[in-house]
Design a protein around this motif. Structure first.
Motif, short mmCIF file in Angstrom:
data_model
loop_
_atom_site.label_atom_id
_atom_site.label_comp_id
_atom_site.label_asym_id
_atom_site.label_seq_id
_atom_site.Cartn_x
_atom_site.Cartn_y
_atom_site.Cartn_z
N HIS A 286 19.65 93.72 81.10
CA HIS A 286 18.83 92.76 81.84
C HIS A 286 17.37 93.12 81.66
O HIS A 286 16.98 94.28 81.79
N GLN B 117 14.31 94.97 84.39
CA GLN B 117 15.00 95.96 85.22
C GLN B 117 14.94 97.30 84.50
O GLN B 117 14.80 97.35 83.28
N THR C 213 19.34 99.66 92.39
CA THR C 213 19.01 98.94 93.63
C THR C 213 19.51 97.50 93.62
O THR C 213 19.36 96.79 94.61
N CYS C 214 20.08 97.04 92.49
CA CYS C 214 20.60 95.67 92.39
C CYS C 214 21.66 95.63 91.29
O CYS C 214 21.77 96.57 90.50
N PRO C 215 22.46 94.57 91.24
CA PRO C 215 23.51 94.49 90.22
C PRO C 215 22.99 94.60 88.79
O PRO C 215 23.63 95.22 87.94
N GLU C 216 21.81 94.04 88.52
CA GLU C 216 21.25 94.10 87.17
C GLU C 216 20.91 95.53 86.77
O GLU C 216 21.17 95.95 85.64
N GLU C 217 20.34 96.29 87.69
CA GLU C 217 20.04 97.69 87.42
C GLU C 217 21.33 98.50 87.24
O GLU C 217 21.39 99.38 86.39
N TYR C 218 22.35 98.19 88.02
CA TYR C 218 23.62 98.89 87.88
C TYR C 218 24.20 98.65 86.49
O TYR C 218 24.64 99.58 85.82
#
Length: 90
Positions: free
Chosen positions: A63, A66, A79-84
């Motif tokens: 992403h 990010q 801290t968010c799904p994209e970072e995960y």
């Protein structure tokens, strides 16, 4: 420049030598998938690629905007799904 695709167990599945090092990643990928015996992505699968590529059929890039590089993750959690997602593919 040598471009390659690895399997999950880090074995080369496809190698494309011969491009100049300054050529855009997308151009090399386009060449690889349009050759007669070129790179093929099995149905239902994706290759994870680096930020030099864009998302497309069979290819998933990190992403944008990010955190992506390992150095930015030191001692931090997503801290968010994209970072995960980006953290998992690194």
């Amino acid at each position: 420049m040598l471009s390659g695709v690895c399997t999950p167990n880090m074995m080369f599945a496809y190698v494309l030598p011969g491009w100049e090092g300054s050529v855009a990643d997308g151009r090399v990928l386009r060449d690889a998938i349009t050759r007669k015996n070129g790179l093929r992505v099995p149905a239902g699968y994706y290759y994870l690629c680096d930020a030099g590529y864009t998302n497309g059929d069979g290819f998933m890039a990190p992403h944008r905007i990010q955190r992506y590089h390992l150095a930015t993750w030191k001692g931090k959690r997503p801290t968010c799904p994209e970072e995960y997602f980006n953290n998992v593919i690194v």
